[in-house]
Design a protein around this motif. Sequence first.
Motif, PDB file in Angstrom:
ATOM      1  N   ASN A 175       0.838  -1.195   0.000  1.00 35.41           N
ATOM      2  CA  ASN A 175       0.000   0.000   0.000  1.00 35.41           C
ATOM      3  C   ASN A 175       0.879   1.253   0.000  1.00 35.41           C
ATOM      4  O   ASN A 175       2.107   1.178   0.102  1.00 35.41           O
ATOM      5  CB  ASN A 175      -0.982  -0.005   1.165  1.00 35.41           C
ATOM      6  CG  ASN A 175      -0.304  -0.005   2.531  1.00 35.41           C
ATOM      7  OD1 ASN A 175       0.854  -0.385   2.675  1.00 35.41           O
ATOM      8  ND2 ASN A 175      -1.039   0.422   3.537  1.00 35.41           N
ATOM      9  N   ARG A 178       3.711   1.336  -2.981  1.00 39.10           N
ATOM     10  CA  ARG A 178       5.095   0.903  -2.782  1.00 39.10           C
ATOM     11  C   ARG A 178       5.426  -0.220  -3.759  1.00 39.10           C
ATOM     12  O   ARG A 178       4.762  -1.262  -3.796  1.00 39.10           O
ATOM     13  CB  ARG A 178       5.310   0.412  -1.352  1.00 39.10           C
ATOM     14  CG  ARG A 178       6.756   0.012  -1.043  1.00 39.10           C
ATOM     15  CD  ARG A 178       6.887  -0.523   0.371  1.00 39.10           C
ATOM     16  NE  ARG A 178       8.264  -0.815   0.712  1.00 39.10           N
ATOM     17  CZ  ARG A 178       9.120   0.042   1.267  1.00 39.10           C
ATOM     18  NH1 ARG A 178       8.725   1.270   1.539  1.00 39.10           N
ATOM     19  NH2 ARG A 178      10.366  -0.302   1.550  1.00 39.10           N
ATOM     20  N   SER A 206       8.141   4.571  -4.237  1.00 40.26           N
ATOM     21  CA  SER A 206       7.152   4.415  -3.176  1.00 40.26           C
ATOM     22  C   SER A 206       6.628   5.749  -2.690  1.00 40.26           C
ATOM     23  O   SER A 206       7.366   6.741  -2.615  1.00 40.26           O
ATOM     24  CB  SER A 206       7.768   3.651  -1.993  1.00 40.26           C
ATOM     25  OG  SER A 206       6.852   3.538  -0.922  1.00 40.26           O
ATOM     26  N   THR A 208       4.268   7.409   0.697  1.00 35.24           N
ATOM     27  CA  THR A 208       4.195   7.196   2.142  1.00 35.24           C
ATOM     28  C   THR A 208       2.797   7.588   2.605  1.00 35.24           C
ATOM     29  O   THR A 208       1.957   8.004   1.811  1.00 35.24           O
ATOM     30  CB  THR A 208       5.238   8.040   2.904  1.00 35.24           C
ATOM     31  OG1 THR A 208       4.898   9.431   2.785  1.00 35.24           O
ATOM     32  CG2 THR A 208       6.645   7.815   2.361  1.00 35.24           C
ATOM     33  N   GLN A 209       2.561   7.487   3.896  1.00 36.35           N
ATOM     34  CA  GLN A 209       1.244   7.828   4.431  1.00 36.35           C
ATOM     35  C   GLN A 209       1.003   9.336   4.475  1.00 36.35           C
ATOM     36  O   GLN A 209      -0.116   9.758   4.771  1.00 36.35           O
ATOM     37  CB  GLN A 209       1.073   7.223   5.830  1.00 36.35           C
ATOM     38  CG  GLN A 209       1.960   7.836   6.903  1.00 36.35           C
ATOM     39  CD  GLN A 209       1.841   7.127   8.228  1.00 36.35           C
ATOM     40  OE1 GLN A 209       2.214   5.965   8.362  1.00 36.35           O
ATOM     41  NE2 GLN A 209       1.288   7.811   9.227  1.00 36.35           N
ATOM     42  N   ASN A 699      -5.014  -0.698  11.904  1.00 35.42           N
ATOM     43  CA  ASN A 699      -4.864   0.698  11.486  1.00 35.42           C
ATOM     44  C   ASN A 699      -5.187   1.657  12.632  1.00 35.42           C
ATOM     45  O   ASN A 699      -5.927   2.635  12.482  1.00 35.42           O
ATOM     46  CB  ASN A 699      -5.750   1.009  10.276  1.00 35.42           C
ATOM     47  CG  ASN A 699      -5.281   2.252   9.526  1.00 35.42           C
ATOM     48  OD1 ASN A 699      -4.099   2.618   9.579  1.00 35.42           O
ATOM     49  ND2 ASN A 699      -6.190   2.909   8.850  1.00 35.42           N
ATOM     50  N   GLU A 716       2.877   5.297  12.858  1.00 37.19           N
ATOM     51  CA  GLU A 716       2.822   4.549  11.614  1.00 37.19           C
ATOM     52  C   GLU A 716       1.429   3.952  11.412  1.00 37.19           C
ATOM     53  O   GLU A 716       0.899   3.266  12.291  1.00 37.19           O
ATOM     54  CB  GLU A 716       3.864   3.427  11.639  1.00 37.19           C
ATOM     55  CG  GLU A 716       3.909   2.575  10.389  1.00 37.19           C
ATOM     56  CD  GLU A 716       4.858   1.402  10.521  1.00 37.19           C
ATOM     57  OE1 GLU A 716       5.198   0.808   9.478  1.00 37.19           O
ATOM     58  OE2 GLU A 716       5.252   1.070  11.656  1.00 37.19           O
ATOM     59  N   THR A 719       0.477  -0.836   7.407  1.00 40.35           N
ATOM     60  CA  THR A 719       1.351  -1.053   6.257  1.00 40.35           C
ATOM     61  C   THR A 719       1.200  -2.498   5.791  1.00 40.35           C
ATOM     62  O   THR A 719       1.402  -3.431   6.570  1.00 40.35           O
ATOM     63  CB  THR A 719       2.824  -0.779   6.629  1.00 40.35           C
ATOM     64  OG1 THR A 719       2.953   0.554   7.124  1.00 40.35           O
ATOM     65  CG2 THR A 719       3.716  -0.946   5.418  1.00 40.35           C
ATOM     66  N   VAL A 721       2.490  -5.132   2.922  1.00 37.01           N
ATOM     67  CA  VAL A 721       3.543  -5.314   1.923  1.00 37.01           C
ATOM     68  C   VAL A 721       3.643  -6.792   1.565  1.00 37.01           C
ATOM     69  O   VAL A 721       3.531  -7.661   2.419  1.00 37.01           O
ATOM     70  CB  VAL A 721       4.906  -4.811   2.439  1.00 37.01           C
ATOM     71  CG1 VAL A 721       5.964  -4.936   1.361  1.00 37.01           C
ATOM     72  CG2 VAL A 721       4.812  -3.381   2.933  1.00 37.01           C
TER      73      VAL A 721
END
Length: 728
Positions: A175, A178, A206, A208-209, A699, A716, A719, A721
């Motif tokens: 997400n 990336r 990539s 990022t948030q 989350n 954070e 994530t 992956v």
Amino acid sequence: MRGLMLLTSAASVAISGAYAQETSSPPEMRSEVIEVLGSPSTFGATKSEIPILETPRSVTIITADEFLQRGSLTLSNTLNYTAGVTGNAFGISTRGDFASIRGLDAPEYQDNLQVQFGFFNNARADVYTLEQVEVLKGPASVLYGQAAPGGIISTVSKIARPDRLSKELVATAGNFDRYQASADIGFDLSGDGRFTARFVGVYRNSGTQIDFVNDDAIVVAPSLTYDDGRTSITALFNYSDRNSGVDSQFLPLTATGCQSNQVSISEPNVCALAPPQEVDPSVFVGDPSFDRFNSEAFTGTLFATHQFNDELSFEATARYRDNEADYQQSWISFVGDGNPRLLPDGTPSFGRTFFGGPAGSDQIALDARLRAKFNTSFITHEALAGVNYQDVDTFTDQAFLSGVPLTLTGQPSTFNIFNPVYDGSEVPDAATFEAAQFLSEDETVARDLYVIDQISIADLVINAGVRYSSVKSRDAFTDQKDEEFPITIGALYKTPFGLNPYISYSESFRATVGTDVNTGTSLRPRRGDQIEVGFKYRPPGTLHYLSVAYFNLEEDNLVDFVTGGATQPGLTIEAQGVEVEALLNVGDFAFDFDFRYLDADEVDQTGAALPRPSEPATTASLWSMWTPTDRTLDGLQIGAGFRFAGQNESNGTAFLASNGFAPTPNRVVTDGYVVFDALVSYAFKNGVDAILNVRNIGNNEFYATCLSRGDCFVGEERTIVGSIAKRF
């Protein structure tokens, strides 16, 4: 979302070559990884292969297998399941890996030599290029010279070896769009293992948030090794080109903490004029035409070892490193501690700040030592005598323009944090920004000698060492020399039932450059010391392990900044606490539990103590792995874990306009958090591995910390992956 769709169809996550090998190994081989607790490296934190069980200090080794199982994308992430370490105290960060150990900032080393200098002028290490991460807790100045008393973080690079000739290619997606391609390829150039080569490479595109902030990178790390069984020489070259923005947005306290039930603020007037709504944590408060953090680094490292005979050997690391960074960032200007940075409508009360410019560092360093193993009567020695040289130049050519556009045009800022428009209209023109840049250059040259001896008398182990360190420091105003003699001594007793109690004392120092405005003399180095008492327990014939440590450390000679300059003594940092690390293996299940209780304070000259800002008193984590031995499930691994951090606080003095600028104590407390992580992996028979990692499954949105000066840092987000790895 494209990355998430690809991830779902691929059903996978990032993996290293070592991890791929483990997941395809028979179950009895996998248990051996846990049994050895990670193997200390002569080019690692302790500069020794002495087992952790026989070391009278707290040492933690995180192998690539482990940190990639847990979904680590950065060096800070690799430390999330380590007792005593805070890996993300200020939340997400693209500028670097900022960890603390036992409440104090931790310097970063790679292959025995320090690798980060100054601030925001380095390219950070990519975890795919690392064999393992080692944490040495407590003062380490005898081994490394200048260092903080909390400990050091040491990484070990992937290099060519005769026993590492496998090859793998990895495709990764996740997400935040990336996408990453990685390769780790070994070669036997001579056919007999004498000359081997290895290529490690990463290409990443990539997001990022945080809106408009990328995390793109190209990293190549080729190495060449000659090894004839007695002499080994390796040349490692690492080139890193990273292009990103800055995800730390310094979000105003009045648009985050004032609306959040996760944050409490003792002075109610701080939130009196706060906007009614909480800002979106993904908001970007800079300008895409201005903000960036691009870094480039070239590193050449030479490793050498030679075995003269069974008793005497030589090892050395030499390095040249050239770092460059182009760092520019804008944020909503601070207006004095406690004063609202935002008006109720979401516009800045004093515009935005535009900061940055080029920065960099150059390093030439050498660490070389002789290792002697010998007996004197009934006493066994492993003695280390080393020399260390390091010459580091750093520079910054940066500007700091605050209150823009008000200070440039007389017009207030129209930027609105709840409805941002990025048209570049408030960005200072190039001529104005360049005219404000100020060049600052520094040089540090250290020449050190050290001696350490690990002495064994039957089951009693004694470790003692001393270092002579001469540090010359120079900046535009000061040219000074410091000489220090830190020591370390520890004792451990090995019992036949696996319980090894120990005690140790160690010291640290780090030079402080400048002149005391009260005495006119050079500022003294910061000095630290620590007493640690604990035990390490490994029941014979089992794979279980338990380590418990109590420590009490102090660092003094911190600088007090007063009108007209700096003076000493300033603050003293005091920290004490308990750390627990436990490994438990039950059938097909393995558990890794870590716990820390920390009481860390900053004590002023009146004896008043305040907790260290942004340091949670209590942290805990548990990672569990299921590796079924049932042949019908061979190749499957499932992992799950949680990470807990207790509340942290920041104390300051607010000078509020609403209170007539009278000094008012202000305490900001940020609640703790719990997040859950998971892994699912499957190793196919054809050498293909598929893995899925999820960090922060629920989350959980949280603030890592909020500061009394007036800003909050987001944690954070979830994530996801996945990767497909092909080994051949």
